[in-house]
Design a protein around this motif. Structure first.
Motif, short mmCIF file in Angstrom:
data_model
loop_
_atom_site.label_atom_id
_atom_site.label_comp_id
_atom_site.label_asym_id
_atom_site.label_seq_id
_atom_site.Cartn_x
_atom_site.Cartn_y
_atom_site.Cartn_z
N GLY A 388 0.83 -1.18 0.00
CA GLY A 388 0.00 0.00 0.00
C GLY A 388 0.87 1.24 0.00
O GLY A 388 2.11 1.16 -0.06
N PRO A 389 0.27 2.42 0.08
CA PRO A 389 1.05 3.65 0.07
C PRO A 389 1.91 3.80 1.32
O PRO A 389 1.49 3.44 2.42
CB PRO A 389 -0.01 4.75 -0.01
N SER A 390 3.09 4.32 1.15
CA SER A 390 3.99 4.61 2.28
C SER A 390 4.85 5.80 1.90
O SER A 390 5.02 6.12 0.71
CB SER A 390 4.87 3.41 2.61
N GLY A 391 5.39 6.48 2.90
CA GLY A 391 6.22 7.63 2.60
C GLY A 391 6.57 8.40 3.85
O GLY A 391 6.56 7.86 4.97
N VAL A 392 6.86 9.69 3.66
CA VAL A 392 7.23 10.58 4.75
C VAL A 392 6.31 11.79 4.71
O VAL A 392 6.16 12.44 3.67
CB VAL A 392 8.70 11.05 4.63
N LEU A 408 -6.18 6.85 5.17
CA LEU A 408 -6.29 6.28 3.84
C LEU A 408 -7.75 5.87 3.67
O LEU A 408 -8.18 4.84 4.17
CB LEU A 408 -5.36 5.08 3.67
N LEU A 409 -8.54 6.71 2.99
CA LEU A 409 -9.97 6.49 2.88
C LEU A 409 -10.29 5.78 1.57
O LEU A 409 -9.71 6.08 0.52
CB LEU A 409 -10.73 7.82 2.95
N GLY A 449 -10.16 -0.58 -4.23
CA GLY A 449 -10.77 0.55 -4.91
C GLY A 449 -9.92 1.80 -4.94
O GLY A 449 -8.73 1.80 -4.60
N ASP A 450 -10.56 2.90 -5.37
CA ASP A 450 -9.89 4.20 -5.43
C ASP A 450 -9.76 4.77 -4.02
O ASP A 450 -10.77 5.02 -3.35
CB ASP A 450 -10.69 5.18 -6.30
N THR A 451 -8.54 4.97 -3.57
CA THR A 451 -8.30 5.45 -2.22
C THR A 451 -7.53 6.77 -2.25
O THR A 451 -6.82 7.06 -3.22
CB THR A 451 -7.52 4.42 -1.39
N GLU A 452 -7.68 7.55 -1.19
CA GLU A 452 -6.99 8.84 -1.09
C GLU A 452 -6.44 9.01 0.32
O GLU A 452 -7.02 8.52 1.30
CB GLU A 452 -7.97 9.99 -1.40
N LEU A 453 -5.33 9.72 0.41
CA LEU A 453 -4.69 10.05 1.68
C LEU A 453 -5.13 11.45 2.12
O LEU A 453 -5.14 12.38 1.31
CB LEU A 453 -3.17 10.00 1.56
N TYR A 454 -5.47 11.58 3.41
CA TYR A 454 -5.88 12.86 3.97
C TYR A 454 -5.14 13.08 5.29
O TYR A 454 -4.92 12.15 6.06
CB TYR A 454 -7.38 12.88 4.27
N CYS A 455 -4.80 14.35 5.54
CA CYS A 455 -4.23 14.74 6.82
C CYS A 455 -4.51 16.22 7.03
O CYS A 455 -4.53 17.00 6.06
CB CYS A 455 -2.73 14.46 6.86
#
Length: 583
Positions: A388-392, A408-409, A449-455
């Protein structure tokens, strides 16, 4: 209740006067350092009924708040046929909505066992009950619903007899087998009465309480870093910070399970009234407490090596909607694999279910629709390796941001952005959120599905498609922008008008969606909205759907684009929408 824009707060803004005392003329003033659109006020006066007033707007114009004497409620308490002196009774309105909640009242009996509640808010239904702590040595006086008449009138309950109560014993345990921390408390509440009883727990978690009424009770408590497990039979799935269930007989084997993690997200349960946990016998994880009729078991393995996968999470869901169906995942009904094996227990029902399985280092999978069964259903999964997505995560200043919650919604999952920049989510499970490390690092298992990161935090906001995030990518919060302007119609300012922020794209159940905040125009039609996500946005106005229908439709007024940190003047915005409701 305080309204700032279209965001409501349960407490006043910092710096607001908490109370005011009227002078000889009955006049008062309350001041707030922060602007607000309106507040709810509670007025308490000697020999008068407490009254709540909603949507009181600020400003120099004087508001007249009228209170009345209220009604009276009297009765007598008997124990074994004799008057019971110096025990406390409580009364609380049946309606707990903000505008109609009476508050709770408590009075003691006199020598002859009689009691009197003076100056109750009139013309409403109340629950009247004996307070647990006061009656524990005598028995139980369960909650009774009584209608209190209008102003100046008296209601007599007659004699209220104390009954033998029930015994509740058991223990609270942690799933990792650790002892309870010192000072852990079990809180026994009552769903109808405004009353609770607190028990200090030893490290072993054992407890015993006598003389509880035959009512629907709640079981609460708090241990830092733990939550009430979905394995508890009586978990209140709408408010999953405790259990809810009836105690109609002695119960001495209750086992309440807490597990590591943040509180489970609340989940609306469409079960009929008679199948809701608060109307069924109270139960935890003890033998015989389960009320399930459908057991789903299976195995999760590596698609290539065929080795079992541990700690994979299997979650139950329902498909909803018509032309554009979506799946609502019940995060209070999930199970982790041990040696690749899972067991999921579901209540009897007519709805088909789907299963979703996620595991770190693997791509997620979803089952076909499964029909309910009275026996055991077996569903197996084979997962392929994948990330899945990962990062800084970086702050608005470009520095690693530690301790930030990032989401991650997935499809159909929703959140809301408040006027103070706080991001709130609905029905998002453990796989949909994480907290960054001291170096700002984050990682998620892949989701469907289509997911997005929010903060979001006080300084800035982040929204990015997960498909654009490669391992190790640096993501930086963008500074909030703000917009301001004036709303007019026919060349005149429009005051008191709610304005909302909107994304340029429409809601789509195949994608996540975060609802935005807004504001209300002042007396001169002016408005200002802070904490605006930078980028392309829309200002919208609301149009009612008509009397008896409720709700409103969002009507777009003006698109705009802001840069990070920009204060954008939108100038004059013309409200070209009539106030007439849509028919």
């Amino acid at each position: 209740m305080v309204q700032q824009g279209n965001t409501g707060h349960g407490t006043p803004p910092s710096g607001t006067d908490p109370l005011a005392i009227t002078d000889e003329e009955g006049e008062f003033a309350l001041y707030s350092k922060e602007p607000f659109d309106y507040m709810a006020l509670k007025v308490e006066a000697r020999a008068m009924a407490t009254k709540r007033f909603s949507e009181i707007r600020g400003g120099s114009a004087q508001r007249e708040l009228i209170v009345t004497e209220g009604a009276q409620l009297k009765g007598r308490v008997l124990s074994r046929g004799k008057p019971l002196e110096s025990v406390s009774l409580g009364a609380v309105s049946v309606d707990r909505t903000l505008d109609n909640f009476s508050g709770d009242f408590e009075y003691a009996t006199r020598e002859d066992g009689t009691f009197l509640f003076p100056n109750l808010p009139p013309d409403r239904d109340y629950f009247v009950y004996g307070m647990l702590k006061s009656f524990v040595n005598f028995g139980a006086l369960k909650a009774r619903q009584i209608h209190v008449p209008g102003d100046g009138m008296l209601m007599d309950t007659g004699d209220l007899s104390v009954e033998p109560g029930h015994r509740l014993a058991g223990k609270m345990v942690l799933s990792d087998k650790k002892p309870l921390p010192e000072g852990t408390r079990l809180i026994i509440g009552r769903r109808d009465a405004w009353d609770s009883f607190i028990v200090e727990l030893p490290p072993s978690g054992e407890f015993e309480v006598s003389n509880l009424p035959a009512e629907s009770l709640t079981i609460g408590g708090r241990v830092n870093g733990y939550r009430f497990s979905g394995q508890n039979a009586s978990l209140d799935r709408l408010n999953p910070f405790g259990l809810a269930g009836r105690l109609d007989t002695d119960k001495t084997d209750l086992v309440v399970l807490l597990e590591p993690g943040e509180m489970l997200p609340g989940q609306w349960d469409s079960a009929p009234e008679e199948e809701r946990p608060e109307n069924l016998p109270l139960g935890g994880i003890e033998s015989g407490s389960r009320r399930t009729a459908w057991v789903i078991t299976g195995k999760v393995i590596n698609a290539d090596s065929k080795e079992p996968i541990n700690n994979a999470r299997v979650t139950s869901g329902r498909q909803q909607g018509g032309r554009s169906p979506w799946v609502t995942w019940d995060n209070t009904r999930s199970a982790l694999t041990t040696n690749g094996i899972f067991r999921l227990e579901l209540p009897r029902g007519k709805d088909q279910r789907l299963l979703r399985v996620t595991a770190e280092g693997y791509l997620p999978e979803r089952s076909e629709a499964i029909s309910p069964s009275n026996g055991e259903t077996i569903v197996n999964f084979e997962l392929k390796k994948g990330e899945g997505p990962s990062g800084v995560l970086l702050s608005v200043n470009g520095e690693p941001l530690a301790g930030a919650t990032i989401y991650l919604l997935g499809p159909g999952e929703q959140g809301g952005l408040s006027s103070n920049g706080q991001l709130l989510t609905h029905n998002v499970g453990d796989e949909g959120r994480t907290v960054t490390s001291n170096d700002g690092l984050f990682t998620f298992a892949a989701r469907l599905g289509d997911t997005e990161l929010y903060c979001a935090n006080a300084e800035g906001f982040l929204r990015v498609k997960a498909s654009e995030v490669k391992p190790g990518k640096k993501l930086q919060l963008q500074r909030w922008s703000s917009v301001y302007g004036v709303l007019t119609r026919d060349g005149k300012p429009v005051s008191g008008e709610p304005l909302d922020l909107r994304w340029t794209e429409e809601f789509d159940s195949n994608r996540p969606y975060v609802n935005l905040h807004g504001t209300v125009t002042d007396d001169s039609g002016n408005f200002k909205i802070e904490k605006v996500p930078p980028g392309e946005m829309i200002i919208a106005v609301r149009k009612g759907l008509g009397a008896g229908i409720g709700g409103w439709q969002s009507i777009k007024l003006k698109p705009f684009t802001t840069a990070p940190g920009q204060a954008l003047n939108l100038g004059e915005i013309v409200k070209n929408v009539t106030d007439q409701a849509i028919r």
